[in-house]
Design a protein around this motif. Structure first.
Motif, mmCIF file in Angstrom:
data_model
loop_
_atom_site.group_PDB
_atom_site.id
_atom_site.type_symbol
_atom_site.label_atom_id
_atom_site.label_comp_id
_atom_site.label_asym_id
_atom_site.label_seq_id
_atom_site.Cartn_x
_atom_site.Cartn_y
_atom_site.Cartn_z
ATOM 1 N N THR A 173 0.830 -1.204 0.000
ATOM 2 C CA THR A 173 0.000 0.000 0.000
ATOM 3 C C THR A 173 0.867 1.259 0.000
ATOM 4 O O THR A 173 0.457 2.290 -0.545
ATOM 5 C CB THR A 173 -0.958 0.013 1.208
ATOM 6 N N GLU A 174 2.056 1.171 0.572
ATOM 7 C CA GLU A 174 2.978 2.302 0.494
ATOM 8 C C GLU A 174 3.426 2.550 -0.944
ATOM 9 O O GLU A 174 3.618 3.703 -1.360
ATOM 10 C CB GLU A 174 4.172 2.058 1.412
ATOM 11 N N ALA A 175 3.576 1.480 -1.732
ATOM 12 C CA ALA A 175 3.890 1.636 -3.154
ATOM 13 C C ALA A 175 2.738 2.315 -3.885
ATOM 14 O O ALA A 175 2.952 3.120 -4.798
ATOM 15 C CB ALA A 175 4.198 0.276 -3.777
ATOM 16 N N VAL A 176 1.503 1.993 -3.500
ATOM 17 C CA VAL A 176 0.339 2.672 -4.085
ATOM 18 C C VAL A 176 0.400 4.158 -3.760
ATOM 19 O O VAL A 176 0.153 5.016 -4.626
ATOM 20 C CB VAL A 176 -0.974 2.052 -3.578
ATOM 21 N N ALA A 177 0.723 4.491 -2.509
ATOM 22 C CA ALA A 177 0.808 5.900 -2.111
ATOM 23 C C ALA A 177 1.824 6.650 -2.975
ATOM 24 O O ALA A 177 1.560 7.778 -3.422
ATOM 25 C CB ALA A 177 1.173 6.003 -0.634
ATOM 26 N N ARG A 178 2.975 6.047 -3.224
ATOM 27 C CA ARG A 178 3.980 6.710 -4.065
ATOM 28 C C ARG A 178 3.450 6.942 -5.467
ATOM 29 O O ARG A 178 3.730 7.985 -6.090
ATOM 30 C CB ARG A 178 5.264 5.867 -4.111
ATOM 31 N N ALA A 179 2.663 6.001 -5.961
ATOM 32 C CA ALA A 179 2.121 6.131 -7.317
ATOM 33 C C ALA A 179 0.995 7.149 -7.386
ATOM 34 O O ALA A 179 0.597 7.552 -8.496
ATOM 35 C CB ALA A 179 1.626 4.771 -7.811
ATOM 36 N N LEU B 91 -7.244 14.404 -3.922
ATOM 37 C CA LEU B 91 -7.590 13.169 -3.224
ATOM 38 C C LEU B 91 -7.812 13.457 -1.744
ATOM 39 O O LEU B 91 -7.166 14.330 -1.157
ATOM 40 C CB LEU B 91 -6.466 12.144 -3.350
ATOM 41 N N THR B 92 -8.708 12.698 -1.149
ATOM 42 C CA THR B 92 -8.828 12.644 0.300
ATOM 43 C C THR B 92 -8.414 11.247 0.721
ATOM 44 O O THR B 92 -9.049 10.258 0.349
ATOM 45 C CB THR B 92 -10.267 12.923 0.767
ATOM 46 N N VAL B 93 -7.314 11.161 1.453
ATOM 47 C CA VAL B 93 -6.753 9.864 1.835
ATOM 48 C C VAL B 93 -6.791 9.730 3.349
ATOM 49 O O VAL B 93 -6.235 10.555 4.076
ATOM 50 C CB VAL B 93 -5.310 9.699 1.331
ATOM 51 N N VAL B 94 -7.459 8.683 3.813
ATOM 52 C CA VAL B 94 -7.476 8.330 5.230
ATOM 53 C C VAL B 94 -6.565 7.117 5.392
ATOM 54 O O VAL B 94 -6.620 6.190 4.567
ATOM 55 C CB VAL B 94 -8.907 7.998 5.704
ATOM 56 N N THR B 95 -5.743 7.106 6.417
ATOM 57 C CA THR B 95 -4.811 5.987 6.554
ATOM 58 C C THR B 95 -4.475 5.717 8.011
ATOM 59 O O THR B 95 -4.495 6.620 8.851
ATOM 60 C CB THR B 95 -3.513 6.247 5.758
ATOM 61 N N ASN C 277 3.683 5.778 7.283
ATOM 62 C CA ASN C 277 4.544 5.874 6.106
ATOM 63 C C ASN C 277 3.762 6.378 4.898
ATOM 64 O O ASN C 277 4.283 7.148 4.088
ATOM 65 C CB ASN C 277 5.182 4.520 5.812
ATOM 66 N N VAL C 278 2.507 5.940 4.753
ATOM 67 C CA VAL C 278 1.645 6.454 3.690
ATOM 68 C C VAL C 278 1.415 7.952 3.880
ATOM 69 O O VAL C 278 1.502 8.742 2.927
ATOM 70 C CB VAL C 278 0.305 5.693 3.670
ATOM 71 N N ALA C 279 1.107 8.352 5.110
ATOM 72 C CA ALA C 279 0.866 9.768 5.384
ATOM 73 C C ALA C 279 2.101 10.608 5.063
ATOM 74 O O ALA C 279 1.994 11.679 4.441
ATOM 75 C CB ALA C 279 0.471 9.947 6.846
ATOM 76 N N ASN C 280 3.278 10.132 5.463
ATOM 77 C CA ASN C 280 4.509 10.882 5.206
ATOM 78 C C ASN C 280 4.821 10.973 3.724
ATOM 79 O O ASN C 280 5.425 11.952 3.268
ATOM 80 C CB ASN C 280 5.677 10.226 5.943
ATOM 81 N N THR C 281 4.415 9.969 2.948
ATOM 82 C CA THR C 281 4.612 10.009 1.497
ATOM 83 C C THR C 281 3.677 11.017 0.852
ATOM 84 O O THR C 281 4.092 11.881 0.066
ATOM 85 C CB THR C 281 4.384 8.610 0.882
ATOM 86 N N ILE D 48 2.048 13.496 2.035
ATOM 87 C CA ILE D 48 2.107 14.886 2.481
ATOM 88 C C ILE D 48 2.802 15.751 1.437
ATOM 89 O O ILE D 48 2.632 16.984 1.391
ATOM 90 C CB ILE D 48 2.817 14.987 3.857
ATOM 91 N N ASP D 49 3.599 15.126 0.562
ATOM 92 C CA ASP D 49 4.286 15.863 -0.507
ATOM 93 C C ASP D 49 3.353 16.226 -1.650
ATOM 94 O O ASP D 49 3.732 17.008 -2.528
ATOM 95 C CB ASP D 49 5.457 15.040 -1.046
ATOM 96 N N ASN D 50 2.152 15.667 -1.689
ATOM 97 C CA ASN D 50 1.156 16.008 -2.705
ATOM 98 C C ASN D 50 0.270 17.112 -2.118
ATOM 99 O O ASN D 50 -0.617 16.859 -1.308
ATOM 100 C CB ASN D 50 0.325 14.782 -3.070
ATOM 101 N N GLU D 51 0.511 18.356 -2.534
ATOM 102 C CA GLU D 51 -0.159 19.487 -1.908
ATOM 103 C C GLU D 51 -1.657 19.521 -2.173
ATOM 104 O O GLU D 51 -2.402 20.194 -1.443
ATOM 105 C CB GLU D 51 0.494 20.796 -2.377
ATOM 106 N N SER D 52 -2.123 18.815 -3.192
ATOM 107 C CA SER D 52 -3.561 18.800 -3.469
ATOM 108 C C SER D 52 -4.259 17.633 -2.792
ATOM 109 O O SER D 52 -5.460 17.435 -2.985
ATOM 110 C CB SER D 52 -3.806 18.734 -4.985
ATOM 111 N N CYS D 53 -3.526 16.887 -1.998
ATOM 112 C CA CYS D 53 -4.079 15.704 -1.328
ATOM 113 C C CYS D 53 -4.320 16.017 0.148
ATOM 114 O O CYS D 53 -3.407 16.467 0.846
ATOM 115 C CB CYS D 53 -3.102 14.532 -1.472
ATOM 116 N N GLU D 54 -5.553 15.797 0.599
ATOM 117 C CA GLU D 54 -5.856 15.932 2.017
ATOM 118 C C GLU D 54 -5.571 14.599 2.698
ATOM 119 O O GLU D 54 -6.121 13.564 2.309
ATOM 120 C CB GLU D 54 -7.314 16.327 2.234
#
Length: 262
Positions: free
Chosen positions: A103-109, A116-120, A124-128, A130-136
């Motif tokens: 799932t961390e590989a999915v986050a990178r992709a 996107l709104t991502v709940v996790t 590690n997913v959250a830290n990945t 966070i670099d997508n500024e349009s992703c909540e």
């Protein structure tokens, strides 16, 4: 049967750390990397270790491998799975990603996706993302596992039950030929079951090495999933079962860069 004292020492090191690296072993034993690779190959042939890029890890049984060992296992396959899964998730979607290196590989992709709104429950997913500024990014509460940054427990399940999302993306530790989806930690499985209940579309991401592993806790079945995303086609018997359940099998076609679905 271990063929040399060096191989016995290698096995002891792997049991202590969960994994070993070729270059480190070559320096430790003052032999060539080729010699170490041969040792690791012989230990793998005996079912004592699993080979990974650059080294080897312990064969999993009733307890999971360490996070660092899992992170380096089948990296290329996980990256392909991540890209395939991300291609199924449109911009302006909501999703939950659970604990796991796949799932961390999915986050990178998903880093190039928009809105996107991502709940996790995976730090590690959250830290990945966070670099997508349009992703909540919304992180669940709960007990943090220091070993892998996962959040588990009743508080985590209660938090996730507040959401209804477009997609759930979950990984697993083992996959049976009857379609059962397995993991090691009952607390983690309870959270994953909540995640699946709170999603309109349920996606399992797993590399095919999970068909050769076992784990003691049943998360569910491929029959519960809308799709299973792998790096190569599932065995024909399991594909037939998925067809009967209405579970889509999604595989990246590595040679032409396209994604096949069946």
């Amino acid at each position: 049967m271990v063929h040399s004292l060096r191989q016995l020492d290698i096995l002891k090191l792997a049991r202590a750390a969960g994994w070993v690296e070729v270059e480190d072993l070559a320096q430790r034993f003052e032999v060539s990397a080729q010699t170490i690779r041969r040792d690791l190959g012989e230990l793998a042939d005996q079912g004592l270790l699993d080979r990974v890029h650059g080294g080897a890890v312990l064969v999993a049984g009733v307890s999971n491998l360490g996070y660092e060992a899992r992170r380096v296992m089948h990296e290329s396959a996980k990256d392909r799975i991540g890209r395939s899964c991300a291609s199924m998730i449109p911009d302006n979607s909501s999703l939950i990603l659970n604990i796991g290196t796949t799932t961390e590989a999915v986050a990178r992709a998903l880093l190039e996706h928009r809105n996107l709104t991502v709940v996790t429950n995976n730090m590690n997913v959250a830290n990945t993302l966070i670099d997508n500024e349009s992703c909540e990014v919304i992180v669940a509460g709960g007990i943090v596992r220091r070993s892998d940054g996962g959040l588990v427990g009743d508080l985590t399940s209660e938090f996730l039950a507040n959401f209804k999302v477009d997609f759930a993306v979950v990984g697993c530790s083992a996959l049976e030929m009857d379609g059962d989806v397995l993991d090691f930690d009952l607390a983690e499985v309870r959270v994953s079951r909540t995640i699946l209940r709170q999603a309109r579309t349920r996606l399992l991401v797993t590399d095919l090495s999970k068909l050769t592993r076992t784990a003691p806790v049943r998360m569910g079945s491929l029959a519960d999933m809308d799709a299973v995303v792998t790096e190569a086609p599932l065995p024909a018997e399991l594909q037939d079962r998925c067809a009967g359940w209405g579970t889509q099998c999604v595989t990246e076609a590595v040679h032409n860069g396209e994604t096949d679905a069946g």
